[in-house]
Design a protein around this motif. Structure first.
Motif, PDB file in Angstrom:
ATOM      1  N   ASP A 141      61.702  27.367  30.047  1.00 55.01           N
ATOM      2  CA  ASP A 141      61.203  27.672  31.394  1.00 55.01           C
ATOM      3  C   ASP A 141      61.477  26.434  32.230  1.00 55.01           C
ATOM      4  O   ASP A 141      60.879  25.380  32.004  1.00 55.01           O
ATOM      5  CB  ASP A 141      59.706  27.977  31.381  1.00 55.01           C
ATOM      6  N   MET A 142      62.387  26.563  33.192  1.00 56.57           N
ATOM      7  CA  MET A 142      62.829  25.392  33.950  1.00 56.57           C
ATOM      8  C   MET A 142      62.597  25.593  35.445  1.00 56.57           C
ATOM      9  O   MET A 142      62.936  26.642  35.995  1.00 56.57           O
ATOM     10  CB  MET A 142      64.320  25.141  33.691  1.00 56.57           C
ATOM     11  N   PHE A 165      63.742  34.330  45.359  1.00 55.57           N
ATOM     12  CA  PHE A 165      62.934  34.371  44.144  1.00 55.57           C
ATOM     13  C   PHE A 165      61.699  33.488  44.319  1.00 55.57           C
ATOM     14  O   PHE A 165      61.827  32.272  44.531  1.00 55.57           O
ATOM     15  CB  PHE A 165      63.741  33.900  42.930  1.00 55.57           C
ATOM     16  N   THR A 166      60.533  34.068  44.202  1.00 57.88           N
ATOM     17  CA  THR A 166      59.289  33.315  44.403  1.00 57.88           C
ATOM     18  C   THR A 166      58.641  32.892  43.092  1.00 57.88           C
ATOM     19  O   THR A 166      57.589  32.259  43.108  1.00 57.88           O
ATOM     20  CB  THR A 166      58.286  34.164  45.201  1.00 57.88           C
ATOM     21  N   HIS A 167      59.251  33.245  41.976  1.00 58.07           N
ATOM     22  CA  HIS A 167      58.715  32.849  40.664  1.00 58.07           C
ATOM     23  C   HIS A 167      59.884  32.692  39.702  1.00 58.07           C
ATOM     24  O   HIS A 167      61.049  32.956  40.060  1.00 58.07           O
ATOM     25  CB  HIS A 167      57.707  33.889  40.147  1.00 58.07           C
ATOM     26  N   LEU A 168      59.587  32.288  38.485  1.00 57.83           N
ATOM     27  CA  LEU A 168      60.628  32.134  37.471  1.00 57.83           C
ATOM     28  C   LEU A 168      61.325  33.469  37.217  1.00 57.83           C
ATOM     29  O   LEU A 168      60.660  34.503  37.109  1.00 57.83           O
ATOM     30  CB  LEU A 168      60.028  31.621  36.162  1.00 57.83           C
ATOM     31  N   TYR A 187      54.458  22.271  43.423  1.00 57.16           N
ATOM     32  CA  TYR A 187      55.107  23.578  43.428  1.00 57.16           C
ATOM     33  C   TYR A 187      55.654  23.902  42.033  1.00 57.16           C
ATOM     34  O   TYR A 187      55.477  25.024  41.524  1.00 57.16           O
ATOM     35  CB  TYR A 187      56.242  23.595  44.453  1.00 57.16           C
ATOM     36  N   ALA A 188      56.305  22.940  41.414  1.00 57.28           N
ATOM     37  CA  ALA A 188      56.908  23.174  40.095  1.00 57.28           C
ATOM     38  C   ALA A 188      55.852  23.482  39.044  1.00 57.28           C
ATOM     39  O   ALA A 188      56.002  24.416  38.241  1.00 57.28           O
ATOM     40  CB  ALA A 188      57.734  21.960  39.679  1.00 57.28           C
ATOM     41  N   PHE A 189      54.760  22.705  39.016  1.00 52.76           N
ATOM     42  CA  PHE A 189      53.716  22.965  38.023  1.00 52.76           C
ATOM     43  C   PHE A 189      53.051  24.317  38.252  1.00 52.76           C
ATOM     44  O   PHE A 189      52.722  25.035  37.297  1.00 52.76           O
ATOM     45  CB  PHE A 189      52.667  21.844  38.062  1.00 52.76           C
ATOM     46  N   GLN A 247      52.779  27.397  35.545  1.00 52.89           N
ATOM     47  CA  GLN A 247      51.467  27.859  35.096  1.00 52.89           C
ATOM     48  C   GLN A 247      51.222  29.324  35.413  1.00 52.89           C
ATOM     49  O   GLN A 247      50.188  29.880  35.028  1.00 52.89           O
ATOM     50  CB  GLN A 247      50.368  27.000  35.739  1.00 52.89           C
ATOM     51  N   ASN A 248      52.151  29.961  36.099  1.00 51.21           N
ATOM     52  CA  ASN A 248      52.002  31.372  36.442  1.00 51.21           C
ATOM     53  C   ASN A 248      52.218  32.221  35.192  1.00 51.21           C
ATOM     54  O   ASN A 248      53.327  32.347  34.691  1.00 51.21           O
ATOM     55  CB  ASN A 248      53.011  31.752  37.526  1.00 51.21           C
ATOM     56  N   SER A 249      51.141  32.795  34.696  1.00 52.96           N
ATOM     57  CA  SER A 249      51.208  33.569  33.446  1.00 52.96           C
ATOM     58  C   SER A 249      51.317  35.065  33.698  1.00 52.96           C
ATOM     59  O   SER A 249      51.303  35.853  32.748  1.00 52.96           O
ATOM     60  CB  SER A 249      49.964  33.280  32.595  1.00 52.96           C
ATOM     61  N   ASN A 250      51.414  35.473  34.941  1.00 50.76           N
ATOM     62  CA  ASN A 250      51.464  36.897  35.273  1.00 50.76           C
ATOM     63  C   ASN A 250      52.886  37.433  35.354  1.00 50.76           C
ATOM     64  O   ASN A 250      53.103  38.531  35.864  1.00 50.76           O
ATOM     65  CB  ASN A 250      50.747  37.146  36.612  1.00 50.76           C
ATOM     66  N   ILE A 251      53.837  36.664  34.915  1.00 46.99           N
ATOM     67  CA  ILE A 251      55.241  37.074  34.985  1.00 46.99           C
ATOM     68  C   ILE A 251      55.874  36.951  33.606  1.00 46.99           C
ATOM     69  O   ILE A 251      55.347  36.275  32.711  1.00 46.99           O
ATOM     70  CB  ILE A 251      56.028  36.202  35.995  1.00 46.99           C
TER      71      ILE A 251
END
Length: 1146
Positions: free
Chosen positions: A294-295, A345-348, A380-382, A386-390
Motif C-alpha cells: 500500500d503506497m 482518485f480520492t483513496h488507494l 494526507y498520506a497517513f 489508515q482508511n480501512s473502508n476500502i
C-alpha cells in the motif's frame, strides 16, 4: 434506452393505415430500380418454379395505392417462412442425416461429459505440471544461496577473468561502431552455436547459460564481475533440472544487481535502439522480491520546485508507478500548504495498468506554487493508509515523498500516526540540484524504517526509484524458510518468443553473516523464475469432446484469466502483463460475478445460468444456457472452470474397428472423389505428431493423406479419438450426398451450394465447384455459422460480412451467397446431442428476385398485379418497389435481402448504414436491443508520441554537481552517461525521431489499446407490429415482423420522401475508446484477494542502513570540459519520438 430520432420524434405503434393515398407516387422519376449490367436476367418461370412449395393466395384488396394492411404483410411473412422451411427440408437433409446416424449406430458410442470429474481431473493435471516446475525452482534457489555463501569476494577481479556468453554480444559485434567493440572487452565473451528448438520457438544452446546486463550498468564493475563469477555455477543446476524434466522451458535467475542469467542460452532480442530491459523492474521479479504494497506518493509542488526539478519529479513518479503490480495499491498527491490528490482518485486504488495510466497523465499537470508544508503532505498520506473502508493490499505500508528539500522534520506527525510501532515506512527523495540541508530528509527516512535517496539528474531516476524494494525484502529474508514460497504470476508475453506464459517465482536470500557472531544478512540476492507456456497448460484440457461452445478457463486471485478461449492479445510488445479480467473476457452479468467471487475464494461450485455470448466474428449476440463448474487448483492461486452448453453433455466417439470400412470411408477424403461426392475440408487439428501443419487446407489435406499411407488410425503416435471421428464423419457426410444432394437440381431453387459440417472436423461442400467460393474456416469449432447454429433453434442466416468503409460486393458470376444453416439434433436412448450442422448457400440475386415475388399480390404464377387508379389493390414489394421498401434483416441488424436492386451490393452491411432512419425506428420500438462492451486486447497504431510515463529519452546530461559527487562516479549512472554519449555521437537519430524508421519497426507499429464494441440482438417484441416514423411531411409507415424458426426480421416501409430524419444513426462498428471511466470504476472495484502470505515486519530487522551521501573535491577544469562536450553533442531541439521498446521478461 431509446435513441432520440432527432426531429423525427418518437415512433409510436398504431393500427395499420389501410387508406393512406399518396397522389402520383406510382411513377416517381429517378427512382426506378436498376439491375447490375453484368448479370443476365433469369426467366421468370425459373424463378417461380420453387414457389410451387406453397399456394399463391391472393391478398385482400384495399384502396388504390394504399400501404399494405397488417394481415397482408403477415400473409407475405408466412409465404417467406414456408419457402425457407421447404427448401431446407428438401436440401438441408436434417431428417435424412438423423436417419444416417441411426443407421450407423454400431459405428460409434455416446459418451458423457461429467463436469465435476472433468474439472477435477484437469485441475489435478495442471497441479502436477506446476509442481514439477516448483521442485526445479526450489533446487535452483537452494543451490544459488549455497553458491553465493561459498563465494569469496574478489576486489581485484578483472573482465578477462570471467568467461560467459553475453546475450547481447552478437548484436554488438555485428555493429563495428559499438562501444564494447571499441573497448575491446569481448575477449571474455563466448561465441556459441545454436540449434532450432520448436519447444522454445527459438535457436538455443543447451550447454551454456546466457547473461543479459542492462545498458545502464557497467559490465566491468567489481560488483557485476563478482556476480557473474558466483552465478556461473548455476549452469550445471539448470542443465540437471532439464535432464530431470525435459519439458522445462526458460529457467532464469534475476539478480538484485540487475544481471539476468537464463538457460538455455539464446541471443537476446534487443530492440534496434537502446535496450531498457532491467529484470528488477519486471512484474515477475517485483512479485517475488517483496510482499504486496500500500503506497502513497506525495510530491512537493511548492514554489521552489520549478523547471527541471519539477520535470524530474514527474518522471520519477511515473518510474515509481512502474515498480508496482496488480497486487499493490497506490495513490498520488501533491502538496504545498495543502495536500490534494493529483487525479480523481480520492483513496488507494489497485495499481493496474489503467489506473497507473490515469496517474501518469495527472502527474503531468502538476504546477509549482505556494510554500512547502510537509505536515499537510504526511497527514494526507497517513490518513490514506489508515482508511480501512476500502479494498487494499493490507501488507507493506509506505509513503514515498519527493521534494527539493526543507527544514521541517514533522516529528509531531510521526508521533501521532506512526510511532512507536512504525508500521508505515517512509522513503524520502531529494530531487534536483540545490543547497538545502538534507539532514531532515535523512532523519525522516531513518526514523521510520525507510531509506533516503538522491535524484540530482535524470540518469539517477531508474536506479533510485527501484532500490526501495531491497528494504521491503528485509522482513522476507529474515523470515527464512517461511518466506520461501513459490508464487505464480499473471499472464504475459515472453520476451524470447514463447508466446503467452506464466512464471513461477521464488526469492533467493543472502545467507552470509556480516561478520563473526554478527547479525544475519538481510539482503535479497534476487529472484529465481521458471516459465510455463500457456499452450502446455492448454494441452492438459479436453477440447474436442466439449463441443464447439464448451471450454475450460482459469483465473487468478485478481480475477484475471490465464486460460480462456477469448484470451487473444493482438500485440506482442507488451510492457505490462496481460491482465484480462474474467468479466471482460465474457459478457458480464450478476451470475458471472458470483462465479468469479467463488473461484477467487477457492471454492468448488456448479451453476446453470442464462447468459449472453458474443459470436466468434463479434457481430452477433446470442442468449444461451450454460453450465459452469469450478474447482481450485491446489498449491497455486489459480482456480479452474468448465463451461458446457446443455447439448454438449454427450458426444460421439467413433468405434471403427472394421479396417475395411476405415479404408472405404478414407477414400472419400481423396481429391479424386470430390467431383462426385463434393469437396471435403478437414479441420487442421493435431491428428498425429508427425503431421505437418499448413494454413492452406488443400496442402494440409495432402499432408494428412500422405501420412495416413504410412500409419493407421490406431497408431500410437496419433490421436485415435480425433482420427476415428474424422473418418466416421467422412463416411456419414458422404451418405448424405448419396441419399439427398446428388439427385437434386440446386439451380432449380437458386442454390449455389449445400453443405454439412461436423464435430469430427469434416466440412463437405456440394457440388465440388462451390468450394472455390467457400470462405468459411475449415475448423467447424472456429466457424461462426457452426457455433451459432448449435446455440439457436431454427435456421440461421449469415450474409457475407461487409464493412461500410469498404467497397460494395461484386455481384458477378453467381459467387455471392447467403449461408442458411441449422443444427442436427440427435436423440439416442434419451441422450440428446448436436453433432453436426447442415445448410445451403443461397444465390443472392436470384433470391432477392424471389423475395419480391413472395412479398407480392400475385394471383397466379405469371401475372403480376399492377396497382393502378382503378385496380383497388395494395402496394407490394414487387410491383411497387419504387415506393415500398421491403427487407429481411438478421438478428444482428445486418441486411440479408432487399427488394431494391441498388441495395443488393449492400447485403451484409449494418442496416443503419443502408437506412439509418428505419433502423433507428426499429431500435426505438424494441425490435433490437443494444449491447456495448470493451475489447482490452486490441491493437492500434501508435498515438502521437509524448514523454508521458516513458523512460528517459535522448542523452543524460550530468550537471557539475553530479561530477562533484563521488557516489555518482561509482553508480551505474556514470557508466550510463558514457554509453549514451558514445551511442549518441555515432547515431544522431537516437536523439531525434525518425518517422520512417518508426513506421517500419514492428516493435512500434502497433500497441495495445481499448476498442468499444457494439452489437445488436433481437429485443422483446415477437409479434407483428405497425408503427409510424413521425417526421412531419417526411413521416413513414412501417411494418415489422419476426419470421418464425429463423433469425430474420421482415420489414416493409414506405421509402423516404426526404432526408430530414437521417441524422439519427446507430453505430455498430468497433471504435477506439479509453474504456469505462476509471474514476467511476474505482468506486465499485471488482472483488479480488491478495496473496495469502505477507512479510512486512520482523523484530530483528536492522534499519540503520537508511541512505547517506558523500563527496570529494574533483578537478573542476576537466569536469567543465566534459559538461560542455555533452551539451554541444545535443541536437538544437530534440523532437518527440516513438517510445523505445522495452523487451518483456523471459
Amino acid at each position: 434506452m431509446a435513441v432520440p430520432a432527432w426531429t423525427c420524434g418518437a415512433s409510436r405503434p398504431g393500427p395499420a393505415r389501410t387508406a393512406l393515398i399518396w397522389p402520383g407516387r406510382g411513377s416517381r422519376p429517378g427512382l426506378s430500380a436498376r439491375r447490375p449490367a453484368a448479370r443476365p436476367t433469369r426467366p421468370l418461370s425459373l424463378l417461380l418454379r420453387p414457389l410451387l412449395l406453397l399456394p399463391l393466395l391472393a391478398a385482400p384488396g384495399a384502396s388504390a395505392y394504399s400501404f399494405p394492411q397488417q394481415h397482408t404483410m403477415q400473409h407475405w411473412a408466412r409465404r417467406l417462412e414456408q419457402e425457407i422451411d421447404g427448401v431446407m427440408r428438401i436440401f438441408g437433409g436434417v431428417q435424412q442425416l438423423r436417419e444416417i446416424y441411426k443407421d450407423n449406430r454400431n459405428l460409434f458410442e455416446v459418451q458423457e461429459n461429467e463436469p465435476q470429474k472433468l474439472v477435477e481431473k484437469v485441475a489435478g493435471d495442471i497441479e502436477s505440471l506446476l509442481d514439477r516446475k516448483v521442485q526445479a525452482l526450489k533446487r535452483l534457489a537452494d543451490a544459488a544461496e549455497n553458491f553465493q555463501k561459498a563465494h569469496r569476494w574478489q576486489d581485484n577481479i578483472k573482465e578477462e577473468d570471467i568467461v560467459y556468453y553475453d546475450a547481447k554480444a552478437d548484436a554488438e559485434l555485428d555493429d563495428p561502431e559499438s562501444e564494447d567493440v571499441e573497448r575491446g572487452s569481448k575477449a571474455s565473451t563466448l561465441r556459441l552455436d545454436f540449434v532450432e528448438d520448436s519447444n522454445f520457438k527459438n535457436k538455443v544452446n543447451y550447454s551454456y547459460t546466457a547473461v543479459q546486463i542492462p545498458t545502464d550498468i557497467y559490465k566491468g564493475s567489481t560488483v557485476i564481475l563478482n556476480e557473474l563469477n558466483w552465478t556461473e555455477a548455476l549452469e550445471n543446476v539448470f542443465i540437471e533440472n532439464r535432464r530431470q524434466d525435459p519439458t522445462l522451458l526458460w529457467q532464469v535467475f534475476g539478480s538484485a544487481t540487475g544481471v539476468t542469467r537464463y538457460y538455455p542460452a539464446t541471443p537476446w532480442r534487443a530492440p534496434k535502439k537502446i535496450d531498457l530491459y532491467d529484470v528488477r523492474r519486471r512484474p515477475w521479479y517485483i512479485q517475488g522480491a517483496s510482499s504486496p504494497k500500500d503506497m502513497v506518493i506525495i510530491v512537493d509542488v511548492s514554489g521552489s520546485v520549478s523547471g527541471l526539478t519539477l520535470k524530474l519529479m514527474k518522471t520519477s513518479v511515473c518510474e515509481m508507478l512502474d515498480t508496482l503490480s496488480d497486487d499493490d495499491y497506490v495513490n498520488v498527491a501533491s502538496f504545498n500548504e495543502k495536500a490534494q490528490p493529483v487525479s480523481c482518485f480520492t483513496h488507494l486504488v489497485q495499481a493496474n495498468v489503467r489506473n497507473k495510466k490515469v496517474f501518469k497523465e495527472a502527474v503531468q499537470g502538476m504546477v509549482a506554487k505556494g510554500t512547502t508544508g510537509y505536515k499537510a503532505g504526511f497527514e494526507y498520506a497517513f490518513d490514506q493508509l489508515q482508511n480501512s473502508n476500502i479494498t487494499r493490499a493490507n501488507c507493506n505500508k509506505m509513503i514515498m515523498m519527493f521534494t527539493d528539500g526543507g527544514e521541517d522534520r514533522v516529528q509531531d506527525v510521526f508521533e501521532k500516526y506512526n510511532w512507536p510501532n512504525r508500521t508505515v515506512r517512509v522513503f524520502t527523495f531529494s530531487v534536483g540540484q540545490h543547497n538545502y540541508d538534507v539532514t531532515p530528509l535523512q532523519w525522516m527516512a531513518c526514523t521510520n524504517k525507510g531509506y533516503y535517496f538522491e535524484i540530482p539528474s535524470i540518469g539517477a531516476i531508474r536506479i533510485n526509484t527501484q532500490e526501495y524494494l531491497d528494504v521491503l525484502g528485509r522482513p522476507m529474508v529474515l523470515a527464512g524458510k517461511e518466506a520461501k514460497q513459490v508464487q505464480w504470476t499473471n499472464v504475459y508475453e515472453d520476451a524470447l518468443g514463447l508466446g503467452l506464459v506464466v512464471t513461477g517465482t521464488l526469492p533467493v536470500f543472502n545467507l552470509t553473516q556480516d561478520g563473526p557472531g554478527e547479525k544475519k544478512n538481510q539482503l535479497i540476492l534476487g529472484v529465481m523464475g521458471i516459465d510455463v507456456a500457456l499452450n502446455d497448460i492448454k494441452r492438459l484440457t479436453p477440447n474436442y469432446t466439449l463441443g464447439a461452445n464448451g471450454y475450460v478457463f482459469a483465473i487468478d486471485l485478481n480475477g484475471y484469466v490465464l486460460l480462456h478461449p477469448n484470451l487473444k492479445p493482438q500485440t506482442t510488445n507488451f510492457r505490462e502483463p496481460v491482465t484480462l479480467d474474467f468479466l471482460d473476457a465474457e459478457l458480464e452479468d450478476e451470475n458471472k460475478e458470483e462465479i468469479r467471487r467463488s473461484m477467487i475464494d477457492g471454492n468448488k461450485g456448479h451453476k446453470q445460468i442464462r447468459t449472453l455470448v458474443k459470436s466468434l466474428d463479434e457481430r452477433y449476440i446470442d442468449e444461451v444456457m450454460r453450465n459452469y463448474t469450478w474447482v481450485p487448483i491446489r498449491s497455486t492461486n489459480y482456480s479452474l472452470g468448465l463451461v458446457l452448453p446443455p447439448y454438449s453433455t454427450f458426444y460421439l466417439q467413433a468405434n471403427l474397428s472394421d479396417q475395411i470400412l476405415q479404408v472405404k470411408y478414407f477414400e472419400f477424403l481423396l481429391p479424386s472423389s470430390f467431383e462426385s461426392e463434393g469437396h471435403v475440408f478437414i479441420a487442421p487439428r493435431e491428428y498425429c505428431k508427425e503431421l505437418n501443419a499448413s494454413d492452406n487446407n488443400t496442402e494440409f489435406l495432402k499432408n494428412f493423406i500422405d501420412l495416413m499411407e504410412k500409419v493407421t488410425p490406431d497408431s500410437k503416435q496419433c490421436n485415435n479419438f480425433l482420427l476415428h471421428n474424422l473418418i466416421l464423419d467422412t463416411g456419414i457426410t458422404q451418405q448424405l450426398v448419396e441419399r439427398v444432394w446428388r439427385d437434386q437440381d440446386l439451380n432449380t431453387y437458386s442454390l449455389l451450394a449445400v453443405f454439412a459440417a461436423t464435430d469430427g472436423g469434416i466440412t463437405r461442400v456440394f457440388p465440388n465447384k462451390a468450394a472455390e467460393d467457400w470462405t468459411e474456416t475449415p475448423e467447424p469449432f472456429n466457424a461462426s455459422f457452426y457455433r451459432r447454429s448449435l446455440d439457436n433453434h431454427g435456421y440461421v442466416f449469415k450474409p457475407p460480412q461487409q464493412d461500410a468503409r469498404l467497397r460494395p460486393l461484386e455481384l458477378e458470376n453467381d459467387t455471392v451467397g447467403i449461408l442458411v444453416s441449422t443444427a442436427v439434433e440427435l436423440s439416442l436412448g434419451g441422450r440428446t446431442l448436436r453433432p453436426a450442422v447442415v445448410g445451403v448457400k443461397l444465390d443472392l440475386e436470384a433470391w432477392a428476385e424471389k423475395f419480391k415475388v413472395l412479398a407480392s399480390n400475385r394471383t397466379h404464377q405469371d401475372q403480376p398485379q399492377k396497382c393502378g387508379p382503378n385496380s383497388h389493390c395494395e402496394m407490394d414489394c414487387e410491383v411497387n418497389n419504387e415506393d415500398l421498401l421491403c427487407v429481411l434483416i438478421d438478428d444482428g441488424g445486418f441486411l440479408v435481402l432487399s427488394n431494391q436492386n441498388h441495395q443488393w451490393d449492400q447485403v451484409g452491411r449494418f442496416f443503419s448504414d443502408v437506412d439509418a432512419n428505419l433502423m433507428l425506428a426499429l431500435y426505438n420500438n424494441s425490435f433490437y436491443t443494444r449491447k456495448e462492451s470493451y475489447d482490452y486486447q486490441a491493437a492500434c497504431a501508435p498515438l502521437p508520441p509524448g514523454n508521458l510515463g516513458a523512460a528517459p529519452r535522448g542523452i543524460f546530461v550530468p550537471t557539475i554537481a553530479d561530477f562533484l559527487n563521488l557516489a555518482w562516479w561509482t553508480s551505474a549512472a556514470a557508466w550510463s552517461l558514457f554509453q549514451q554519449l558514445l551511442y549518441g555521437l555515432i547515431y544522431h537519430s537516437w536523439f531525434q525521431s525518425d518517422p520512417a524508421e518508426a513506421e517500419g519497426n514492428p516493435e512500434v507499429r502497433e500497441s495495445s489499446c481499448v476498442m468499444k464494441q457494439t452489437q445488436y440482438y433481437f429485443g422483446s417484441v415477437n409479434a407483428s407490429y405497425n408503427a409510424i416514423i413521425d417526421c412531419g411531411n417526411c413521416s413513414r409507415l412501417f411494418h415489422a415482423q419476426r419470421l418464425t424458426h429463423t433469425n430474420l426480421l421482415f420489414v416493409v416501409a414506405e421509402k423516404p420522401l426526404c432526408s430530414q430524419c437521417e441524422a439519427g444513426r446507430l453505430l455498430q462498428k468497433e471504435t477506439h475508446s479509453d474504456g469505462p471511466e476509471q474514476c467511476e470504476l474505482v468506486q465499485r472495484p471488482r472483488y479480488r484477494r491478495g496473496p495469502h502470505i505477507c512479510f512486512d515486519y520482523n523484530a530483528t530487522e536492522d534499519t540503520s542502513d537508511c541512505g547517506r551521501g558523500a563527496s570529494f573535491p574533483p578537478s573542476l577544469g576537466v569536469l567543465v570540459s566534459l559538461q560542455l562536450l555533452l551539451l554541444l553533442s545535443l541536437p538544437p531541439r530534440p523532437q518527440p519520438q516513438v517510445h523505445a521498446h522495452r523487451s518483456r521478461r523471459l
